[in-house]
Write an enzyme that holds these catalytic residues in place. Structure first.
Site, PDB file in Angstrom:
ATOM      1  N   ASP A  98      -4.970   2.530  -2.676  1.00 51.33           N
ATOM      2  CA  ASP A  98      -6.070   2.883  -1.768  1.00 51.33           C
ATOM      3  C   ASP A  98      -6.773   4.144  -2.250  1.00 51.33           C
ATOM      4  OD1 ASP A  98      -6.128   0.959   0.384  1.00 51.33           O
ATOM      5  OD2 ASP A  98      -4.124   1.680   0.909  1.00 51.33           O
TER       6      ASP A  98
ATOM      7  N   HIS B  33      -8.044  -0.834  -4.438  1.00 53.39           N
ATOM      8  CA  HIS B  33      -9.009  -0.949  -3.343  1.00 53.39           C
ATOM      9  C   HIS B  33      -9.861   0.316  -3.313  1.00 53.39           C
ATOM     10  CE1 HIS B  33      -9.465  -1.153   1.360  1.00 53.39           C
ATOM     11  NE2 HIS B  33     -10.609  -1.359   0.738  1.00 53.39           N
TER      12      HIS B  33
ATOM     13  N   ASP C 142      -6.070  -6.428   5.171  1.00 57.05           N
ATOM     14  CA  ASP C 142      -5.600  -5.051   4.987  1.00 57.05           C
ATOM     15  C   ASP C 142      -5.714  -4.247   6.277  1.00 57.05           C
ATOM     16  OD1 ASP C 142      -4.968  -2.570   4.022  1.00 57.05           O
ATOM     17  OD2 ASP C 142      -6.673  -2.399   2.658  1.00 57.05           O
TER      18      ASP C 142
ATOM     19  N   MET D 223     -12.390   2.572  -1.800  1.00 57.81           N
ATOM     20  CA  MET D 223     -13.158   2.932  -0.600  1.00 57.81           C
ATOM     21  C   MET D 223     -13.996   4.135  -0.979  1.00 57.81           C
ATOM     22  SD  MET D 223     -10.088   2.334   2.090  1.00 57.81           S
ATOM     23  CE  MET D 223      -8.877   2.416   0.790  1.00 57.81           C
TER      24      MET D 223
ATOM     25  N   MET E 149      -9.810   6.721  -1.982  1.00 58.39           N
ATOM     26  CA  MET E 149     -10.780   7.188  -0.975  1.00 58.39           C
ATOM     27  C   MET E 149     -11.466   8.454  -1.470  1.00 58.39           C
ATOM     28  SD  MET E 149      -8.434   6.839   2.379  1.00 58.39           S
ATOM     29  CE  MET E 149      -7.525   5.345   2.746  1.00 58.39           C
TER      30      MET E 149
ATOM     31  N   MET F 176     -10.850  -6.271   6.016  1.00 52.32           N
ATOM     32  CA  MET F 176     -10.228  -5.101   6.654  1.00 52.32           C
ATOM     33  C   MET F 176      -9.917  -5.424   8.111  1.00 52.32           C
ATOM     34  SD  MET F 176      -9.975  -2.875   4.287  1.00 52.32           S
ATOM     35  CE  MET F 176      -9.177  -1.690   5.352  1.00 52.32           C
TER      36      MET F 176
ATOM     37  N   SER G 266       0.856  -1.201   0.000  1.00 55.56           N
ATOM     38  CA  SER G 266       0.000   0.000   0.000  1.00 55.56           C
ATOM     39  C   SER G 266       0.882   1.238   0.000  1.00 55.56           C
ATOM     40  CB  SER G 266      -0.900   0.028   1.237  1.00 55.56           C
ATOM     41  OG  SER G 266      -1.420   1.332   1.390  1.00 55.56           O
TER      42      SER G 266
ATOM     43  N   HIS H 162      -0.850  -2.073  -3.980  1.00 55.87           N
ATOM     44  CA  HIS H 162      -2.215  -1.852  -3.484  1.00 55.87           C
ATOM     45  C   HIS H 162      -2.534  -0.364  -3.555  1.00 55.87           C
ATOM     46  CE1 HIS H 162      -5.616  -2.972  -0.792  1.00 55.87           C
ATOM     47  NE2 HIS H 162      -5.397  -1.809  -0.202  1.00 55.87           N
TER      48      HIS H 162
HETATM   49  C1  DX5 Z   1      -6.741   1.684   5.064  1.00 52.21           C
HETATM   50  C2  DX5 Z   1      -6.133   1.169   3.804  1.00 52.21           C
HETATM   51  C3  DX5 Z   1      -4.935   0.282   4.009  1.00 52.21           C
HETATM   52  C4  DX5 Z   1      -3.800   0.910   4.734  1.00 52.21           C
HETATM   53  C5  DX5 Z   1      -2.712  -0.064   4.987  1.00 52.21           C
HETATM   54  O1  DX5 Z   1      -7.914   2.344   4.758  1.00 52.21           O
HETATM   55  O2  DX5 Z   1      -7.091   0.419   3.076  1.00 52.21           O
HETATM   56  O3  DX5 Z   1      -4.522  -0.254   2.768  1.00 52.21           O
HETATM   57  O4  DX5 Z   1      -3.303   2.021   4.079  1.00 52.21           O
HETATM   58  O5  DX5 Z   1      -1.732   0.605   5.681  1.00 52.21           O
HETATM   59  P1  DX5 Z   1      -1.057   0.015   7.000  1.00 52.21           P
HETATM   60  O6  DX5 Z   1      -0.312  -1.189   6.582  1.00 52.21           O
HETATM   61  O7  DX5 Z   1      -0.200   1.149   7.435  1.00 52.21           O
HETATM   62  O8  DX5 Z   1      -2.159  -0.292   7.969  1.00 52.21           O
HETATM   63 ZN    ZN Z   2      -6.432  -0.806   1.339  1.00 55.92          ZN
END
Ligand code: DX5
Ligand code: ZN
Length: 212
Positions: free
Chosen positions: A32, A63, A172, A65, A34, A134, A6, A30
């Site tokens: 992320d 991913h 995750d 979100m 958002m 999660m 990530s 990965h």
């Molecule tokens: C949280 C994300 C994760 C996160 C993982 O919303 O989906 O992918 O960034 O980061 P760490 O490994 O720092 O928890």
């Molecule tokens: Zn994630």
């Protein structure tokens, strides 16, 4: 264990430099995404994913979100994602969104937040290529691992074996050397963010996790 890196917590202006030396040693990257609605944070969109595609040939595990994933599947497919995962808690028809992802020849994943049970997604398991559990509340990197995720990945593995399902089991949030041993026998891969990206020696931490 396979690692999906990530990049949420890297310095986006220096992303190439920050990831050099590790990006081609991870199994997946990965992404992320958002939207500030599904989660209380905004990260980046498909243009950024498309730019990162120029840095590596490693598979992208995207991913989403976001509240309305079905409106953006084409853009994230075109940006170069091999997997697109969305949340069953989002405002969309889950089966239709899985089918939409597949219509772009991209593998489809579903994700569950810490308060959602595996029992709530049983009907979708025959159709998905990945289930992302999660182990933190989605929204931010660097949070602590939630232990209720352990039973979920164990159950997903049992169901997969029993029914001959094809999905990869992914987890995750909060994965590092001390938490990975709790889940390594049940998952196919794990998302790791801050433990690698914020480390003094990212390569060393990546190798530690891969050897668990
Ligand atoms: C949280 C994300 C994760 C996160 C993982 O919303 O989906 O992918 O960034 O980061 P760490 O490994 O720092 O928890
Ligand atoms: Zn994630």
């Amino acid at each position: 264990m396979k690692v999906s890196l990530s990049i949420l917590t890297v310095d986006y202006a220096n992303v190439e430099k920050s990831l050099s030396g590790i990006i081609n040693d991870v199994d997946y990257v990965h992404m992320d995404v958002m939207d500030g609605e599904f989660v209380p944070n905004i990260s980046f969109g498909y243009s950024f994913v498309k730019s990162l595609r120029k840095l590596t040939n490693i598979e992208f595990d995207t991913h989403l979100m976001i509240l309305h994933p079905q409106n953006y599947i084409k853009q994230f497919a075109d940006a170069g994602s091999q997997y697109i995962t969305f949340h069953v808690e989002a405002d969309c028809d889950v089966k239709e969104t899985i089918d939409l992802i597949h219509s772009y020849n991209v593998k489809a994943g579903i994700s569950i937040k810490p308060n959602t049970k595996v029992e709530e997604i049983l009907e979708y398991l025959p159709y998905v290529d990945m289930v992302l559990v999660m182990s933190v509340e989605p929204g931010f990197g660097g949070q602590s691992f939630m232990t209720n995720s352990i039973d979920k990945v164990r159950l997903l593995k049992e169901l997969k074996t029993k029914n001959n399902f094809n999905y990869l089991i992914n987890i995750d949030g909060g994965i590092k050397d001390t938490t990975a041993p709790y889940i390594s026998e049940f998952v196919d891969m794990a998302v790791v963010g801050s433990y690698i990206c914020n480390a003094e020696n990212p390569k060393e931490n990546l190798l530690k996790i891969k050897n668990i």
